[in-house]
Design a protein around this motif. Structure first.
Motif, short mmCIF file in Angstrom:
data_model
loop_
_atom_site.label_atom_id
_atom_site.label_comp_id
_atom_site.label_asym_id
_atom_site.label_seq_id
_atom_site.Cartn_x
_atom_site.Cartn_y
_atom_site.Cartn_z
N ILE B 70 76.88 -5.04 84.05
CA ILE B 70 76.17 -3.78 83.77
C ILE B 70 74.80 -3.88 84.42
O ILE B 70 74.16 -4.93 84.34
CB ILE B 70 76.04 -3.54 82.25
N CYS B 71 74.36 -2.81 85.05
CA CYS B 71 73.05 -2.80 85.70
C CYS B 71 72.10 -1.84 85.01
O CYS B 71 72.47 -0.71 84.69
CB CYS B 71 73.17 -2.39 87.16
N ALA B 72 70.87 -2.29 84.84
CA ALA B 72 69.77 -1.41 84.41
C ALA B 72 68.80 -1.30 85.57
O ALA B 72 68.53 -2.28 86.25
CB ALA B 72 69.08 -1.98 83.18
N ASN B 73 68.30 -0.11 85.79
CA ASN B 73 67.52 0.16 87.00
C ASN B 73 66.21 0.87 86.65
O ASN B 73 66.21 1.83 85.90
CB ASN B 73 68.35 1.06 87.92
N ALA B 74 65.13 0.37 87.22
CA ALA B 74 63.84 1.04 87.02
C ALA B 74 63.77 2.30 87.89
O ALA B 74 64.48 2.42 88.89
CB ALA B 74 62.70 0.10 87.39
N THR B 75 62.90 3.20 87.51
CA THR B 75 62.58 4.33 88.38
C THR B 75 62.04 3.78 89.70
O THR B 75 61.35 2.77 89.72
CB THR B 75 61.51 5.21 87.71
N ILE B 95 72.48 2.17 84.28
CA ILE B 95 71.59 3.04 83.50
C ILE B 95 70.19 3.00 84.07
O ILE B 95 69.67 1.93 84.42
CB ILE B 95 71.58 2.68 81.99
N HIS B 96 69.62 4.17 84.19
CA HIS B 96 68.20 4.30 84.50
C HIS B 96 67.53 4.94 83.31
O HIS B 96 67.94 6.02 82.88
CB HIS B 96 68.00 5.16 85.75
N SER B 97 66.53 4.26 82.76
CA SER B 97 65.81 4.84 81.63
C SER B 97 64.43 5.29 82.08
O SER B 97 64.18 6.48 82.26
CB SER B 97 65.73 3.82 80.49
N LEU B 98 63.52 4.35 82.31
CA LEU B 98 62.15 4.71 82.68
C LEU B 98 61.66 3.78 83.79
O LEU B 98 62.36 2.87 84.23
CB LEU B 98 61.23 4.61 81.47
N PHE B 99 60.41 4.01 84.18
CA PHE B 99 59.80 3.19 85.22
C PHE B 99 59.46 1.80 84.70
O PHE B 99 59.71 0.78 85.34
CB PHE B 99 58.53 3.91 85.71
N ASN B 101 60.32 0.10 81.73
CA ASN B 101 60.99 -0.54 80.59
C ASN B 101 62.31 -1.22 80.93
O ASN B 101 63.08 -1.56 80.04
CB ASN B 101 61.24 0.51 79.48
N THR B 102 62.56 -1.45 82.21
CA THR B 102 63.90 -1.89 82.61
C THR B 102 64.29 -3.24 82.02
O THR B 102 65.43 -3.42 81.59
CB THR B 102 63.99 -1.91 84.14
N ALA B 103 63.34 -4.16 81.99
CA ALA B 103 63.67 -5.47 81.42
C ALA B 103 64.06 -5.32 79.95
O ALA B 103 64.99 -5.99 79.48
CB ALA B 103 62.48 -6.42 81.56
N ALA B 104 63.36 -4.43 79.22
CA ALA B 104 63.66 -4.24 77.80
C ALA B 104 65.01 -3.54 77.61
O ALA B 104 65.77 -3.88 76.71
CB ALA B 104 62.55 -3.44 77.12
N VAL B 105 65.31 -2.58 78.47
CA VAL B 105 66.61 -1.92 78.39
C VAL B 105 67.72 -2.96 78.60
O VAL B 105 68.72 -2.97 77.87
CB VAL B 105 66.71 -0.78 79.43
N GLY B 131 64.43 -3.58 89.83
CA GLY B 131 63.37 -2.61 90.06
C GLY B 131 62.57 -3.01 91.28
O GLY B 131 62.72 -4.12 91.81
N GLY B 132 61.72 -2.11 91.72
CA GLY B 132 60.83 -2.42 92.83
C GLY B 132 59.63 -3.20 92.35
O GLY B 132 59.52 -3.56 91.18
#
Lengths: 417, 337
Positions: B70-75, B95-99, B101-105, B131-132
């Motif tokens: 599963i991947c979580a992605n920063a803005t 999933i993309h949540s916010l700029f 918070n990606t590590a927390a997601v 994330g970038g």
């Protein structure tokens, strides 16, 4: 089972009965006792399987909740005040993504000036965040609303804030009827997410949406909140059949028949208001109460129906819309639009100032004579404000206002002595 | 015929024909049944280093965990160019949540997976966050550090292109000194980004003493794959920081991405190494030491250093930074220590 216990502990035990799978915790008064207790349940193994995560901020707390909820876990957290503001971006994100997180807000004032005591400005600042918001009047109701909250949130795929007054409820030891695990299991089905991150069926969640569909996606959120207006009474009725007591719902009236003056409020202050109204009724006053349990979605029709027979409405709220007056009152006015009813905004109890029956008696009697301002600040010490205004007129560098005003008020403890 | 190990004596490149390698050493991308985790059709710029890095990294991770990812992605660029509504390039749950918070997601996803495992989920599903540099070293740094110190079971990948490219090339804390961005303009007494600022997050990750930290570039994709594979063998917090040239932001030709990345490594401007529990364990040695000018000159973001009056002092300061990396990480001797 009847127990005498702290409100926070009661909520923690009720949340544990809901079998949360991920709990994220960050300390902020006055919600801390809730997550402390839940952490204890996870650590001693009585709540399992469950991951209890000590995060580094409220922003992380809500973000961890977003991740765990999107991965299909029943997720809970709690916060208050500055913590709620610090997580605000993630609060909007959680609802926008349609993740049914349950969060206790132990209502507390927002600074500056920093203040740990109870009012509703924290939760109400997030009134447009897309979360369901429900306010408990008592510890029993707080406990019950968490159980209903998981059911409601998961059915709608919307997050819910269960709001309870900080300290007044969270730290009060009261008798509560703690349900059994069997009762909660009978009421609350296993969480079946509408969307889940699963390698077997890969989905993308959180893609960018442009003008071509943004309105529709946001309208859906609104439509789902409107659905809650129908679901909540049904779930409250079902709750009664399983647990044997009334809890929750949209609004509650008290001695409202033939009332010329109706007092509207949310949360624990309703108890004080009802006691005051009892005494006034005994003295022949035609006064009643409307307690609003559900703030978002706002039950416009029910509020209108409950108030439309009155001559005047006094909205007593623990919040302040600076530059306008009231938040709750503004919502009530919308429900009463085009009705010839005077609506008074009374800002009371902010920053934890006690709302006493003596003050309420005076307020309600003046209101009956239409002798209060459209926006009234209950028990405002106007002299202290005037003194500060004088100071600011006299000297450009008048210094920090709060500290000067605090000096003018004097040390409270010294006064008590 | 007995197996004859093949020796390669190519110079100036690590590119070795896949057909000449034993299967286990071949690139994931060489497989007909590669995962294509980030599929074609996305909207990245020509020559985008991040798209290349993400493709190799996520496919390597998928390979390592048998597709259970599963991947979580920063803005940021990666999020925007990969999911133009209603299309998505992602063949993995994403999933993309916010700029910020990606590590927390990702922590939340990992926690949910741990509980599901205890409830009898048969699969070993893992999490990668990405994330970038802006989403990682700046706005997402609090959540990243929290994830590190809790040692949550997340691999976080930072695609470092040295600035906020998605919003129009602004400075981040990963922008190198002297580089021109939209907020470190090439004007004034000291044009470009100031010296003495910025942070090297791999070193900060190491200070958390997490099980695994690595850096990589898109010049050495086999090395990148190996590091992702290694990271997925480990449980706990892991961090891979990949230098990904950005033709748009750096002012380089789109066909130069890999060469520029290689020059970053060969000049010592970007140290490539692996660390475990806070200690450097291996470095990718510089094969052909080069002066930093070789790396700087092709990039328009450094053009102000090479005008009619070359800024020799500034270039010398950048050379000092490279020399310090070379000393600190032992880049010339392959980290012999």
């Amino acid at each position: 089972m009847l127990k005498q216990m702290e409100g926070s502990r009661a909520v923690a035990e009720a949340v544990a009965l809901c079998r949360p799978e991920v709990i994220c915790a960050y300390p902020i008064s006055p919600q801390t006792h809730i997550v402390e207790a839940l952490g204890e349940f996870v650590k001693d193994g009585s709540l399992a399987p469950c991951e209890f995560i000590n995060v580094e901020s409220e922003f992380a707390a809500m973000s961890v909740a977003i991740g765990s909820s999107a991965a299909g876990a029943r997720t809970y957290t709690a916060t208050a005040s500055q913590g709620l503001l610090f997580m605000a971006e993630a609060v909007y994100n959680a609802s926008g993504l349609g993740l049914p997180i349950v969060m206790t807000v132990a209502n507390r004032a927002i600074g500056a000036p920093i203040n740990i005591w109870n009012d509703h400005t924290d939760a109400l600042s997030q009134r447009d965040s897309g979360w369901l918001q429900i306010f408990a009047e008592t510890n029993q109701e707080a406990l019950d609303l968490h159980i209903q909250g998981f059911r409601l949130a998961e059915e709608l795929s919307l997050p819910i804030m269960v709001c309870m007054d900080g300290f007044i409820l969270t730290h009060a030891y009261e008798r509560v009827d703690m349900p059994t695990q069997e009762q909660v299991d009978a009421y609350l089905p296993k969480y079946e997410p509408r969307q889940v991150l699963d390698p077997a069926e890969p989905v993308s969640i959180g893609a960018m949406v442009g003008p071509e569909a943004f309105m529709e996606v946001r309208y859906l959120a609104h439509a789902k909140q409107m659905e809650a207006l129908k679901l909540i009474p049904a779930y409250a009725a079902e709750f009664k059949s399983v647990f044997g007591r009334d809890s929750g719902g949209l609004v509650h009236t008290y001695k409202a028949d033939d009332a010329e003056t109706m007092v509207v409020a949310m949360g624990s202050v309703l108890g004080t208001i009802k006691d005051t109204v009892d005494e006034m009724r005994a003295a022949g006053h035609k006064i009643g109460v409307l307690g609003i349990t559900l703030f978002r979605p706002f039950p416009i029709a029910q509020v209108r129906a409950a108030l439309q027979g009155a001559q005047r409405v006094v909205v007593l709220e623990k919040s302040l819309a600076v530059g306008l007056g009231g938040i709750l009152a503004t919502n009530v006015r919308m429900a009463l639009s085009a009705l010839p009813i005077d609506v008074y905004t009374v800002v009371a109890g902010i920053g934890g100032r006690p709302i006493t029956m003596r003050s309420l008696h005076g307020l309600f009697r003046r209101a009956e004579q239409d002798d209060i301002d459209a926006v009234t600040f209950l028990d405002l010490n106007r002299a202290v404000v005037d003194k500060q205004l004088d100071r600011e007129r006299a000297k450009r560098r008048s210094g920090p206002a709060a500290e000067a005003m605090l000096r003018d008020v004097g040390v409270v403890a010294a006064k008590l002595a | 015929m007995s197996f004859q190990p093949v020796k390669f004596y190519q110079t100036g490149t690590f590119t070795v024909g896949n057909r000449l390698l034993p299967p286990e050493e071949r690139s994931v991308q060489a497989q007909a049944k590669r995962y294509n985790s980030i599929n074609s059709g996305h909207r990245a710029c020509q020559g985008c280093g991040e798209a290349l890095g993400a493709r190799y990294a996520i496919d390597a991770a998928m390979e390592a965990v048998d597709g259970q990812l599963i991947c979580a992605n920063a803005t940021g660029c990666l999020e925007v160019f990969s999911t133009p509504y209603p299309e998505t390039s992602w063949q993995v749950p994403w999933i993309h949540s916010l700029f910020g918070n990606t590590a927390a997601v990702a922590t939340g996803i990992a926690a949910a997976l741990k509980v599901k495992k205890q409830q009898g989920e048969p699969r070993n599903i893992r999490v990668v966050a990405q994330g970038g540099d802006g989403g990682t070293t700046d706005i997402g740094f609090g959540c990243l550090s929290g994830m590190f110190e809790r040692n949550d079971d997340v691999l976080y990948i930072c695609y470092d292109n040295g600035g906020y490219m998605n919003t129009g090339i602004q400075r981040s804390s990963a922008t190198p000194p002297a580089a021109r961005t939209a907020t470190t303009m090439a004007v004034g007494a000291e044009p470009g980004n100031v010296f003495g600022q910025g942070k090297f997050v791999p070193a900060i990750a190491m200070a958390h003493e997490i099980p695994y930290v690595a850096t990589a570039t898109v010049a050495d994709l086999r090395d990148l794959e190996a590091k992702v594979r290694r990271a997925m063998e480990i449980r706990g917090a892991r961090y891979i920081h990949i230098l990904v040239p950005c033709p748009l932001g750096w002012g380089t030709a789109s066909n130069e991405t890999i060469r520029i990345a290689r020059l970053a490594k060969e000049t010592g401007m970007f140290p490539v190494f692996e660390a475990e529990h806070g200690e450097v364990k291996s470095v990718l040695a510089i094969r052909h030491p080069l002066p930093v000018e070789e790396y700087l000159k092709p990039q328009k973001r450094y053009a102000h250093l090479f005008g009619k009056t070359p800024q020799v002092e500034v270039i010398a300061r950048l050379q000092e930074l490279a020399d310090r990396n070379i000393r600190k990480y032992g880049l010339l001797d392959g980290g012999e220590r």
